[in-house]
Design a protein around this motif. Sequence first.
Motif, PDB file in Angstrom:
ATOM      1  N   GLN A  57       0.850  -1.185   0.000  1.00  9.88           N
ATOM      2  CA  GLN A  57       0.000   0.000   0.000  1.00  9.88           C
ATOM      3  C   GLN A  57       0.890   1.241   0.000  1.00  9.88           C
ATOM      4  O   GLN A  57       1.951   1.207   0.614  1.00  9.88           O
ATOM      5  CB  GLN A  57      -0.877   0.026   1.253  1.00  9.88           C
ATOM      6  N   PRO A  58       0.506   2.299  -0.662  1.00 12.56           N
ATOM      7  CA  PRO A  58      -0.645   2.428  -1.552  1.00 12.56           C
ATOM      8  C   PRO A  58      -0.318   1.845  -2.927  1.00 12.56           C
ATOM      9  O   PRO A  58       0.848   1.700  -3.282  1.00 12.56           O
ATOM     10  CB  PRO A  58      -0.853   3.939  -1.639  1.00 12.56           C
ATOM     11  N   PHE A  59      -1.353   1.510  -3.688  1.00 20.92           N
ATOM     12  CA  PHE A  59      -1.159   1.066  -5.063  1.00 20.92           C
ATOM     13  C   PHE A  59      -2.208   1.707  -5.948  1.00 20.92           C
ATOM     14  O   PHE A  59      -3.274   2.094  -5.498  1.00 20.92           O
ATOM     15  CB  PHE A  59      -1.172  -0.469  -5.194  1.00 20.92           C
ATOM     16  N   ASP A  60      -1.867   1.856  -7.227  1.00 21.21           N
ATOM     17  CA  ASP A  60      -2.735   2.535  -8.192  1.00 21.21           C
ATOM     18  C   ASP A  60      -3.608   1.528  -8.925  1.00 21.21           C
ATOM     19  O   ASP A  60      -3.150   0.443  -9.297  1.00 21.21           O
ATOM     20  CB  ASP A  60      -1.898   3.319  -9.211  1.00 21.21           C
ATOM     21  N   VAL A  61      -4.872   1.908  -9.151  1.00 24.29           N
ATOM     22  CA  VAL A  61      -5.838   1.078  -9.867  1.00 24.29           C
ATOM     23  C   VAL A  61      -6.406   1.899 -11.012  1.00 24.29           C
ATOM     24  O   VAL A  61      -6.660   3.099 -10.862  1.00 24.29           O
ATOM     25  CB  VAL A  61      -6.992   0.634  -8.935  1.00 24.29           C
ATOM     26  N   LYS A  62      -6.587   1.251 -12.152  1.00 20.88           N
ATOM     27  CA  LYS A  62      -7.226   1.915 -13.293  1.00 20.88           C
ATOM     28  C   LYS A  62      -8.212   0.942 -13.921  1.00 20.88           C
ATOM     29  O   LYS A  62      -7.889  -0.213 -14.161  1.00 20.88           O
ATOM     30  CB  LYS A  62      -6.191   2.331 -14.335  1.00 20.88           C
ATOM     31  N   TYR A  63      -9.426   1.433 -14.163  1.00 19.40           N
ATOM     32  CA  TYR A  63     -10.455   0.673 -14.865  1.00 19.40           C
ATOM     33  C   TYR A  63     -10.624   1.265 -16.260  1.00 19.40           C
ATOM     34  O   TYR A  63     -10.585   2.479 -16.429  1.00 19.40           O
ATOM     35  CB  TYR A  63     -11.810   0.783 -14.161  1.00 19.40           C
ATOM     36  N   GLU A  64     -10.851   0.396 -17.267  1.00 17.14           N
ATOM     37  CA  GLU A  64     -11.179   0.839 -18.623  1.00 17.14           C
ATOM     38  C   GLU A  64     -12.350   0.014 -19.133  1.00 17.14           C
ATOM     39  O   GLU A  64     -12.399  -1.200 -18.912  1.00 17.14           O
ATOM     40  CB  GLU A  64     -10.017   0.595 -19.594  1.00 17.14           C
ATOM     41  N   VAL A  65     -13.273   0.681 -19.821  1.00 20.19           N
ATOM     42  CA  VAL A  65     -14.366  -0.006 -20.510  1.00 20.19           C
ATOM     43  C   VAL A  65     -14.363   0.523 -21.939  1.00 20.19           C
ATOM     44  O   VAL A  65     -14.467   1.724 -22.161  1.00 20.19           O
ATOM     45  CB  VAL A  65     -15.735   0.239 -19.843  1.00 20.19           C
ATOM     46  N   ILE A  66     -14.220  -0.408 -22.894  1.00 20.24           N
ATOM     47  CA  ILE A  66     -14.124  -0.046 -24.307  1.00 20.24           C
ATOM     48  C   ILE A  66     -15.268  -0.727 -25.052  1.00 20.24           C
ATOM     49  O   ILE A  66     -15.401  -1.951 -25.015  1.00 20.24           O
ATOM     50  CB  ILE A  66     -12.778  -0.502 -24.897  1.00 20.24           C
ATOM     51  N   PHE A  67     -16.102   0.068 -25.704  1.00 26.48           N
ATOM     52  CA  PHE A  67     -17.227  -0.450 -26.483  1.00 26.48           C
ATOM     53  C   PHE A  67     -16.797  -0.565 -27.942  1.00 26.48           C
ATOM     54  O   PHE A  67     -16.114   0.311 -28.461  1.00 26.48           O
ATOM     55  CB  PHE A  67     -18.435   0.481 -26.359  1.00 26.48           C
ATOM     56  N   SER A  68     -17.221  -1.649 -28.623  1.00 28.31           N
ATOM     57  CA  SER A  68     -16.834  -1.819 -30.023  1.00 28.31           C
ATOM     58  C   SER A  68     -17.411  -0.702 -30.875  1.00 28.31           C
ATOM     59  O   SER A  68     -18.438  -0.098 -30.548  1.00 28.31           O
ATOM     60  CB  SER A  68     -17.258  -3.195 -30.545  1.00 28.31           C
ATOM     61  N   GLU A  69     -16.728  -0.427 -31.971  1.00 27.56           N
ATOM     62  CA  GLU A  69     -17.110   0.662 -32.864  1.00 27.56           C
ATOM     63  C   GLU A  69     -18.539   0.468 -33.367  1.00 27.56           C
ATOM     64  O   GLU A  69     -18.938  -0.617 -33.770  1.00 27.56           O
ATOM     65  CB  GLU A  69     -16.152   0.718 -34.057  1.00 27.56           C
ATOM     66  N   GLY A  70     -19.320   1.526 -33.314  1.00 23.03           N
ATOM     67  CA  GLY A  70     -20.691   1.491 -33.806  1.00 23.03           C
ATOM     68  C   GLY A  70     -21.711   0.934 -32.845  1.00 23.03           C
ATOM     69  O   GLY A  70     -22.907   0.901 -33.153  1.00 23.03           O
ATOM     70  N   LEU A  71     -21.293   0.504 -31.651  1.00 24.90           N
ATOM     71  CA  LEU A  71     -22.236  -0.043 -30.675  1.00 24.90           C
ATOM     72  C   LEU A  71     -23.144   1.072 -30.165  1.00 24.90           C
ATOM     73  O   LEU A  71     -22.669   2.132 -29.756  1.00 24.90           O
ATOM     74  CB  LEU A  71     -21.479  -0.693 -29.517  1.00 24.90           C
ATOM     75  N   LYS A  72     -24.441   0.857 -30.234  1.00 28.31           N
ATOM     76  CA  LYS A  72     -25.434   1.846 -29.805  1.00 28.31           C
ATOM     77  C   LYS A  72     -26.301   1.263 -28.700  1.00 28.31           C
ATOM     78  O   LYS A  72     -26.619   0.079 -28.691  1.00 28.31           O
ATOM     79  CB  LYS A  72     -26.341   2.248 -30.980  1.00 28.31           C
ATOM     80  N   GLU A  73     -26.741   2.123 -27.803  1.00 29.69           N
ATOM     81  CA  GLU A  73     -27.568   1.772 -26.653  1.00 29.69           C
ATOM     82  C   GLU A  73     -29.033   2.006 -26.973  1.00 29.69           C
ATOM     83  O   GLU A  73     -29.365   2.983 -27.642  1.00 29.69           O
ATOM     84  CB  GLU A  73     -27.108   2.624 -25.466  1.00 29.69           C
ATOM     85  N   LYS A  74     -29.927   1.126 -26.474  1.00 28.16           N
ATOM     86  CA  LYS A  74     -31.379   1.317 -26.659  1.00 28.16           C
ATOM     87  C   LYS A  74     -31.881   2.530 -25.888  1.00 28.16           C
ATOM     88  O   LYS A  74     -32.798   3.208 -26.310  1.00 28.16           O
ATOM     89  CB  LYS A  74     -32.146   0.073 -26.170  1.00 28.16           C
ATOM     90  N   ARG A  75     -31.275   2.761 -24.717  1.00 26.91           N
ATOM     91  CA  ARG A  75     -31.660   3.911 -23.894  1.00 26.91           C
ATOM     92  C   ARG A  75     -30.769   5.094 -24.242  1.00 26.91           C
ATOM     93  O   ARG A  75     -29.946   5.010 -25.138  1.00 26.91           O
ATOM     94  CB  ARG A  75     -31.508   3.548 -22.411  1.00 26.91           C
ATOM     95  N   ASN A  76     -30.909   6.168 -23.528  1.00 28.63           N
ATOM     96  CA  ASN A  76     -30.065   7.341 -23.750  1.00 28.63           C
ATOM     97  C   ASN A  76     -28.719   7.228 -23.042  1.00 28.63           C
ATOM     98  O   ASN A  76     -27.870   8.103 -23.192  1.00 28.63           O
ATOM     99  CB  ASN A  76     -30.768   8.612 -23.261  1.00 28.63           C
TER     100      ASN A  76
END
Length: 151
Positions: free
Chosen positions: A33-52
């Motif tokens: 301790q301490p240690f660094d954390v990083k999260y990434e979320v990558i959506f494929s190209e052209g992916l669209k959501e039904k909601r806003n």
Amino acid sequence: MKKVSLLITILFFVLQSCSSDDDKSVVNENIKQPFDVKYEVIFSEGLKEKRNYTVIEYGSESSSENYFLHNRVKIGDLSKTWTHSFTSRVAKMPMFLVVNTNIEPVSEGNVRFKIYVNNKLVQDKTTTVSPRTDILIEKFFGASYWVNNTK
């Protein structure tokens, strides 16, 4: 002949275990301790959501009994990689790291989840997503990783 086959098999496994892949780096389990954390979320190209928006949950916990996600964000633009970084200073280890989403796509695509500890990739998971008809039930999926501190 059996000895030659056995030797070839052993040699194959030794060579496989010696190969390196920078995208699959493993963090040393003795993390201080301490240690660094990083999260990434990558959506494929052209992916669209039904909601806003799409919900991303992320967090950590330091007890194997109490899981919690202390952050929830809504994102509208899936064309950009979502990231979040923080420095962990928890007193109790091990620590469970998690990031997930409940995207409801209009077409099939992929969502890639990455977790880094001290700038080393420790989890890299890609999930294929398809349109669903039961969108009234939240369906979260993602990636997780246990950070250990063996002293």
